[in-house]
Motif scaffolding. Structure first.
Motif, PDB file in Angstrom:
ATOM      1  N   ASP A 109       0.848  -1.021  -0.105  1.00  0.00           N
ATOM      2  CA  ASP A 109       0.138  -0.215   0.177  1.00  0.00           C
ATOM      3  C   ASP A 109       1.019   1.248   0.059  1.00  0.00           C
ATOM      4  O   ASP A 109       1.760   1.554   0.962  1.00  0.00           O
ATOM      5  CB  ASP A 109      -0.750   0.064   1.276  1.00  0.00           C
ATOM      6  CG  ASP A 109      -1.974   1.293   1.027  1.00  0.00           C
ATOM      7  OD1 ASP A 109      -2.599   1.249   2.041  1.00  0.00           O
ATOM      8  OD2 ASP A 109      -1.742   2.029   0.338  1.00  0.00           O
ATOM      9  N   ILE A 110       0.831   2.140  -1.001  1.00  0.00           N
ATOM     10  CA  ILE A 110       1.573   3.151  -1.262  1.00  0.00           C
ATOM     11  C   ILE A 110       0.698   4.308  -0.576  1.00  0.00           C
ATOM     12  O   ILE A 110      -0.468   4.428  -0.924  1.00  0.00           O
ATOM     13  CB  ILE A 110       1.921   3.486  -2.569  1.00  0.00           C
ATOM     14  CG1 ILE A 110       2.868   2.845  -3.161  1.00  0.00           C
ATOM     15  CG2 ILE A 110       2.302   5.096  -2.754  1.00  0.00           C
ATOM     16  CD1 ILE A 110       4.431   3.290  -2.461  1.00  0.00           C
ATOM     17  N   LEU A 157      13.442   2.968  -3.154  1.00  0.00           N
ATOM     18  CA  LEU A 157      12.016   3.810  -2.845  1.00  0.00           C
ATOM     19  C   LEU A 157      12.662   5.046  -2.069  1.00  0.00           C
ATOM     20  O   LEU A 157      12.106   6.315  -2.157  1.00  0.00           O
ATOM     21  CB  LEU A 157      11.341   3.193  -1.732  1.00  0.00           C
ATOM     22  CG  LEU A 157      10.702   1.676  -2.695  1.00  0.00           C
ATOM     23  CD1 LEU A 157       9.668   0.939  -1.692  1.00  0.00           C
ATOM     24  CD2 LEU A 157       9.765   2.293  -3.679  1.00  0.00           C
ATOM     25  N   ASN A 158      13.651   4.992  -1.303  1.00  0.00           N
ATOM     26  CA  ASN A 158      14.209   6.159  -0.684  1.00  0.00           C
ATOM     27  C   ASN A 158      14.667   7.315  -1.647  1.00  0.00           C
ATOM     28  O   ASN A 158      14.701   8.556  -1.036  1.00  0.00           O
ATOM     29  CB  ASN A 158      15.369   5.569   0.402  1.00  0.00           C
ATOM     30  CG  ASN A 158      16.110   6.801   1.065  1.00  0.00           C
ATOM     31  OD1 ASN A 158      17.080   7.481   0.827  1.00  0.00           O
ATOM     32  ND2 ASN A 158      15.037   7.256   2.216  1.00  0.00           N
ATOM     33  N   ARG A 159      15.004   6.950  -2.693  1.00  0.00           N
ATOM     34  CA  ARG A 159      15.591   7.860  -3.803  1.00  0.00           C
ATOM     35  C   ARG A 159      14.285   8.535  -4.568  1.00  0.00           C
ATOM     36  O   ARG A 159      14.529   9.655  -5.058  1.00  0.00           O
ATOM     37  CB  ARG A 159      16.445   7.257  -4.615  1.00  0.00           C
ATOM     38  CG  ARG A 159      17.708   6.909  -3.859  1.00  0.00           C
ATOM     39  CD  ARG A 159      18.523   8.045  -3.692  1.00  0.00           C
ATOM     40  NE  ARG A 159      18.842   8.940  -4.751  1.00  0.00           N
ATOM     41  CZ  ARG A 159      19.835   8.554  -5.758  1.00  0.00           C
ATOM     42  NH1 ARG A 159      20.762   7.664  -5.546  1.00  0.00           N
ATOM     43  NH2 ARG A 159      19.753   9.563  -6.732  1.00  0.00           N
ATOM     44  N   ILE A 160      13.319   7.640  -4.569  1.00  0.00           N
ATOM     45  CA  ILE A 160      12.189   8.239  -5.523  1.00  0.00           C
ATOM     46  C   ILE A 160      10.951   8.614  -5.229  1.00  0.00           C
ATOM     47  O   ILE A 160      10.069   9.171  -5.744  1.00  0.00           O
ATOM     48  CB  ILE A 160      12.102   7.191  -6.824  1.00  0.00           C
ATOM     49  CG1 ILE A 160      11.426   5.690  -6.283  1.00  0.00           C
ATOM     50  CG2 ILE A 160      13.249   6.829  -7.461  1.00  0.00           C
ATOM     51  CD1 ILE A 160      10.029   5.556  -6.153  1.00  0.00           C
ATOM     52  N   LEU A 198       5.752   3.463   1.570  1.00  0.00           N
ATOM     53  CA  LEU A 198       5.362   2.001   1.421  1.00  0.00           C
ATOM     54  C   LEU A 198       4.899   1.216   2.639  1.00  0.00           C
ATOM     55  O   LEU A 198       6.185   0.914   3.353  1.00  0.00           O
ATOM     56  CB  LEU A 198       5.884   1.464  -0.011  1.00  0.00           C
ATOM     57  CG  LEU A 198       5.671  -0.083   0.041  1.00  0.00           C
ATOM     58  CD1 LEU A 198       4.163  -0.084  -0.929  1.00  0.00           C
ATOM     59  CD2 LEU A 198       6.652  -0.722  -0.942  1.00  0.00           C
ATOM     60  N   THR A 199       3.936   0.486   2.756  1.00  0.00           N
ATOM     61  CA  THR A 199       3.644  -0.554   3.684  1.00  0.00           C
ATOM     62  C   THR A 199       3.627  -1.667   2.871  1.00  0.00           C
ATOM     63  O   THR A 199       2.789  -1.769   1.825  1.00  0.00           O
ATOM     64  CB  THR A 199       2.479  -0.344   4.821  1.00  0.00           C
ATOM     65  OG1 THR A 199       1.450  -0.614   4.050  1.00  0.00           O
ATOM     66  CG2 THR A 199       2.741   0.997   5.581  1.00  0.00           C
ATOM     67  N   LEU A 201       8.866   1.051   4.230  1.00  0.00           N
ATOM     68  CA  LEU A 201       9.695   1.163   3.047  1.00  0.00           C
ATOM     69  C   LEU A 201       9.701   2.739   2.382  1.00  0.00           C
ATOM     70  O   LEU A 201       8.820   3.251   2.207  1.00  0.00           O
ATOM     71  CB  LEU A 201       9.631   0.229   2.052  1.00  0.00           C
ATOM     72  CG  LEU A 201       9.417  -1.177   2.448  1.00  0.00           C
ATOM     73  CD1 LEU A 201       9.345  -2.138   1.217  1.00  0.00           C
ATOM     74  CD2 LEU A 201      10.979  -1.757   3.066  1.00  0.00           C
ATOM     75  N   GLY A 202      10.893   3.480   2.311  1.00  0.00           N
ATOM     76  CA  GLY A 202      10.939   4.717   1.655  1.00  0.00           C
ATOM     77  C   GLY A 202      11.595   5.687   2.440  1.00  0.00           C
ATOM     78  O   GLY A 202      12.731   6.150   2.146  1.00  0.00           O
TER      79      GLY A 202
END
Length: 378
Positions: A197-198, A237-240, A247-248, A291-292
Motif C-alpha cells: 500500500d503506497i 524507494l528512498n530515492r524516488i 510504502l507498507t 519502506l521509503g
C-alpha cells in the motif's frame, strides 16, 4: 550515492592501538590514492564511523578496553554503519579467530605481519563489491523512472502460476490506486506473496504502483534472501518517493517443500492463517519498518509450520477500516477477517475471498480506500 561521494577517493578508517601500525597502513593506502582516517581504539572508531561514514574499515582485534570483535558488533548494530565493509587485520590469525571475525560481520581477515600487495588487493576487491551494489541501486532508480505502464498490466495472473494456488480481489477507488499485489516464484516449491500500500491517492502514487512489480522482481528472486531484497527495494524507494510518501507491505514466503511459511512485514497489517486441520483462524504477525522514508530498515520475520490445505490471507487497510456512520476500527476489521476466513474455510479459495469481501464490504459505494485481499492455499 551523492555526487560528492561519487567522485572523491575512497575513505578508509584505520583502527589500531599501535601508532606504528596505523602510520604504516596510512602510508600504504595514501600512496595508492585512498583517503584515510585513524582511530586508536574501538570506541573512537565507532564514533568516527557514524560521523564520517567511511567506505571501508581496517580493524585490529587486540586493543585495550574494547577489542575489535566488540567494535565490530557495535558497528553492525548501528544502522548508520552496519553496511560498511570491515576487514580485520590481526596477529590472531588462527582459524577460530578468523571464523569469529567473519561470523560477526567482517568481510575479510588478514593476518599480521601483512604484505602490502595483499592488503591493497583485498581492499580493492571489497570496495569494488561495495560500489557495484551502490551502482545497482542507482541503475534501478534510473530504470524505475522510465516505467510508465498502467498499473493493471502489472498485476499477476493466477493462471500463470497454477501451482502457487492463489486468488485475489483488487478494487481501486481510482482508476489507478495505491494498492499493489504480486506473486513471485523463488524456488521449485517456493513463492513470495506480496500485498503493498503506497500512501496517497494521486497520479504520483499511481506511477509508483505501476512500477513496483519491476522493482520487486529485480530484488526478490531465487538468488537474494528476502530480507536483503527488501533492503535493496528500500534503497530505491528512498530515492524516488516524495517526502510525503511511504510504502507498507507484507511479504509471505511459503516453502512447500519444507512445510514452512515466513512473514516479512514492512509496517503492514498482519496476515490471517487458517489451519486446514481445525478450520480455525489466527493472526500471523511480524515487525518491520515501512519502506521509503528511512535509509536503513530492519525486519523481524515470523515463521509458521504449514500443512497441505492451510490458507493465508494478506490484505490492505481498505478492507478492514470503515469511516462515517458505519465506522469500524482496524482492530475490529481484522477480527472480522479472521471470523469470515474461518467461516468460509470449506469453500474453494476464490469463493472464500468473495465471502470475506462481501461480509466486510457489503456496500461498495461506501468504499473510501483501495481494497486488496490475496489468498493462497498450501
Amino acid at each position: 550515492m551523492n555526487q560528492e561521494k561519487k567522485f572523491r577517493p575512497a575513505l578508509i578508517l584505520i583502527v589500531d592501538d599501535s601508532p606504528l601500525n596505523r602510520r604504516l597502513l596510512k602510508v600504504v593506502l595514501q600512496n595508492s590514492g585512498y583517503q584515510t582516517m585513524e582511530a586508536e581504539n574501538g570506541k573512537m572508531a565507532r564514533s568516527m564511523a557514524s560521523e564520517n561514514l567511511p567506505d571501508l574499515i581496517l580493524l585490529d582485534v587486540m586493543m585495550p578496553v574494547e577489542d575489535g570483535f566488540d567494535t565490530c558488533k557495535g558497528l553492525k548494530q548501528n544502522p548508520l554503519t552496519k553496511d560498511i565493509p570491515i576487514i580485520f587485520i590481526s596477529a590472531l590469525n588462527d582459524t577460530e579467530n578468523i571464523v569469529k571475525g567473519l561470523e560477526l560481520g567482517g568481510v575479510d581477515y588478514i593476518g599480521k605481519p601483512f604484505a602490502r600487495t595483499e592488503v591493497l588487493a583485498r581492499i580493492r576487491v571489497h570496495l569494488e563489491l561495495k560500489f557495484a551494489k551502490e551502482k545497482l541501486v542507482e541503475s534501478q532508480v534510473r530504470h524505475f523512472a522510465d516505467i510508465r505502464e498502467a498499473q493493471e498490466s502489472f498485476l499477476v495472473d493466477p493462471e500463470m502460476y497454477p501451482e502457487a494456488r492463489f486468488k485475489y480481489i483488487f478494487r481501486p477507488i481510482l482508476e489507478a490506486g495505491g494498492d499493489f499485489l504480486d506473486v513471485i516464484r523463488t524456488g521449485e516449491n517456493t513463492y513470495v506473496y506480496t500485498v503493498a500500500d503506497i500512501s496517497g491517492h494521486n497520479l504520483g502514487t499511481a506511477y509508483v504502483t505501476s512500477a513496483l512489480k519491476v522493482l520487486f522482481d529485480q530484488n526478490i528472486n531465487p538468488y537474494t534472501p528476502v530480507e536483503e531484497g527488501l533492503r535493496m527495494t528500500n534503497a530505491v524507494l528512498n530515492r524516488i518517493l516524495q517526502p510525503s510518501q511511504h510504502l507498507t507491505a507484507a511479504f509471505l514466503l511459503v516453502d512447500k517443500g519444507m512445510n514452512k511459511a515466513f512473514l516479512y512485514n514492512a509496517g503492514h497489517l498482519p496476515a490471517v492463517n487458517v489451519k486446514a486441520s481445525t478450520k480455525e483462524a489466527k493472526l500471523l504477525e511480524a515487525e518491520g519498518d515501512i519502506l521509503g522514508p528511512f535509509e536503513q530498515v530492519e525486519f523481524y520475520p515470523t515463521q509458521e509450520h504449514v500443512e497441505p490445505g492451510d490458507r493465508f490471507f494478506l490484505f490492505t487497510d481498505g478492507l478492514v477500516e470503515l469511516f462515517g456512520d458505519s465506522m469500524r476500527t482496524r482492530t475490529q476489521g481484522i477480527e472480522e477477517v479472521m471470523k469470515q476466513a474461518a467461516a468460509s474455510a470449506d469453500l474453494p479459495l476464490g469463493e472464500s475471498l468473495e465471502f470475506i469481501f462481501e461480509h466486510l464490504c457489503p456496500d461498495k459505494n461506501l468504499l473510501q480506500d483501495d481494497v486488496v485481499i490475496l489468498g493462497t492455499e498450501v
